[in-house]
Scaffold this motif. Sequence first.
Motif, PDB file in Angstrom:
ATOM      1  N   SER A 177      49.048  23.534  14.703  1.00  0.00           N
ATOM      2  CA  SER A 177      48.516  24.804  15.202  1.00  0.00           C
ATOM      3  C   SER A 177      47.356  24.509  16.148  1.00  0.00           C
ATOM      4  CB  SER A 177      48.042  25.676  14.033  1.00  0.00           C
ATOM      5  OG  SER A 177      49.128  25.980  13.189  1.00  0.00           O
ATOM      6  N   TYR A 178      47.425  25.075  17.351  1.00  0.00           N
ATOM      7  CA  TYR A 178      46.453  24.790  18.411  1.00  0.00           C
ATOM      8  C   TYR A 178      45.590  26.011  18.704  1.00  0.00           C
ATOM      9  CZ  TYR A 178      48.792  20.407  19.639  1.00  0.00           C
ATOM     10  OH  TYR A 178      49.309  19.134  19.611  1.00  0.00           O
ATOM     11  N   ARG A 179      44.347  25.728  19.084  1.00  0.00           N
ATOM     12  CA  ARG A 179      43.415  26.758  19.541  1.00  0.00           C
ATOM     13  C   ARG A 179      42.884  26.336  20.904  1.00  0.00           C
ATOM     14  NH1 ARG A 179      42.402  29.693  14.814  1.00  0.00           N
ATOM     15  NH2 ARG A 179      43.107  28.524  12.980  1.00  0.00           N
ATOM     16  N   MET A 180      43.125  27.174  21.899  1.00  0.00           N
ATOM     17  CA  MET A 180      42.678  26.895  23.250  1.00  0.00           C
ATOM     18  C   MET A 180      41.594  27.892  23.632  1.00  0.00           C
ATOM     19  SD  MET A 180      44.855  26.998  26.844  1.00  0.00           S
ATOM     20  CE  MET A 180      45.695  25.435  26.601  1.00  0.00           C
ATOM     21  N   ARG A 181      40.482  27.377  24.149  1.00  0.00           N
ATOM     22  CA  ARG A 181      39.441  28.232  24.716  1.00  0.00           C
ATOM     23  C   ARG A 181      39.438  28.003  26.215  1.00  0.00           C
ATOM     24  NH1 ARG A 181      38.837  26.036  19.221  1.00  0.00           N
ATOM     25  NH2 ARG A 181      38.026  27.788  17.991  1.00  0.00           N
ATOM     26  N   LEU A 182      39.541  29.076  26.966  1.00  0.00           N
ATOM     27  CA  LEU A 182      39.860  28.976  28.388  1.00  0.00           C
ATOM     28  C   LEU A 182      38.901  29.803  29.218  1.00  0.00           C
ATOM     29  CD1 LEU A 182      43.417  29.330  29.848  1.00  0.00           C
ATOM     30  CD2 LEU A 182      41.741  31.070  30.426  1.00  0.00           C
ATOM     31  N   GLY A 217      54.108  20.739  25.785  1.00  0.00           N
ATOM     32  CA  GLY A 217      54.369  21.227  27.131  1.00  0.00           C
ATOM     33  C   GLY A 217      53.891  22.642  27.369  1.00  0.00           C
ATOM     34  N   MET A 218      53.709  23.409  26.286  1.00  0.00           N
ATOM     35  CA  MET A 218      53.206  24.773  26.430  1.00  0.00           C
ATOM     36  C   MET A 218      51.845  24.804  27.119  1.00  0.00           C
ATOM     37  SD  MET A 218      52.722  27.682  23.465  1.00  0.00           S
ATOM     38  CE  MET A 218      54.435  27.494  22.964  1.00  0.00           C
ATOM     39  N   VAL A 219      51.056  23.753  26.954  1.00  0.00           N
ATOM     40  CA  VAL A 219      49.756  23.671  27.627  1.00  0.00           C
ATOM     41  C   VAL A 219      49.942  23.738  29.141  1.00  0.00           C
ATOM     42  CG1 VAL A 219      47.801  22.140  28.105  1.00  0.00           C
ATOM     43  CG2 VAL A 219      48.629  22.409  25.761  1.00  0.00           C
ATOM     44  N   VAL A 220      50.882  22.965  29.645  1.00  0.00           N
ATOM     45  CA  VAL A 220      51.155  22.956  31.085  1.00  0.00           C
ATOM     46  C   VAL A 220      51.617  24.336  31.547  1.00  0.00           C
ATOM     47  CG1 VAL A 220      52.586  21.946  32.899  1.00  0.00           C
ATOM     48  CG2 VAL A 220      51.699  20.500  31.064  1.00  0.00           C
ATOM     49  N   ASP A 221      52.510  24.949  30.793  1.00  0.00           N
ATOM     50  CA  ASP A 221      53.033  26.261  31.177  1.00  0.00           C
ATOM     51  C   ASP A 221      51.934  27.317  31.185  1.00  0.00           C
ATOM     52  OD1 ASP A 221      55.570  25.137  31.353  1.00  0.00           O
ATOM     53  OD2 ASP A 221      56.122  25.714  29.314  1.00  0.00           O
TER      54      ASP A 221
END
Length: 276
Positions: free
Chosen positions: A268-273, A31-35
């Motif tokens: 563990s996630y890595r997001m590139r935005l 859910g942290m992705v949505v936040d």
Amino acid sequence: MNIPEHNSRNNIDRFNGFQELYDQHRPQAPGMVVDLLTNYLQKRPGLVVDVGCGTGLSTLIWQGRAAKVIGVEPNEDMITVARRKLEQLGDTDRITFEQGYSNQLPVDNGAADIITCSQSFHWMEPVSTLQEAARVLASGGVFAIYDCDWPPTINWQLEREYEHLIRLSDRLIEQHADPDTTASKRDKNTHLQALQDSGHFRFTREIVFHHTEPCSAERYTGLLLSQGGIQAALKLGAAAQHLESEIGVFQAMADDFFRGGVINVLFSYRMRLGIK
């Protein structure tokens, strides 16, 4: 279904035949992705497009958090599971799944507030995909690529064996698979540079975050078996006998560690935005 230019049939077909196992064991996007993405957008999203959505694990987290959600996936086996899950939820007015491609999205110009690629961008041709994202994103819209690290964190002996089996499957594919049918995966470490080089985004960055989920020996082994490289190597027949034997050893190790119980593992996630 005709495949648009810059898409790979081999990459699409890599995920044939193990959709149920994938959906059962892979983590749902946290859910942290949505936040995070809603905060960057600075409003409740009107339309979220989840590209390379697979079985919907990264799409359905937006239920009730956006006015409309579209999951786009080229692989028929994967999207069939996603559609079945959506029917069970009964939210077909606000969420849909479309069979399609990252560089040919079923979305009008400037209509999307957020586009996500969960565990999928490394299978896409980046230039045409980002051009398409720029077309459909509204000004101020968010494009986010996110992946979790493999293997999940729990025990060093299990993780070492997991990594060994991934390397072994890669070698078997290289040695025995037909190069004309082999999938091609891009280096995830190049994702941020691809966003920056595209020129479509006024701001880019990488975000690292973590999430825990309960896990049993069956699930930890299932996570290994959900890896596309493992599945591709197992399809090699006689050449995969050694791999099958070593997977049995891995399963025994997992059984010994979990001892029939459930323990939280760390993803563990890595997001590139990028912000358009």
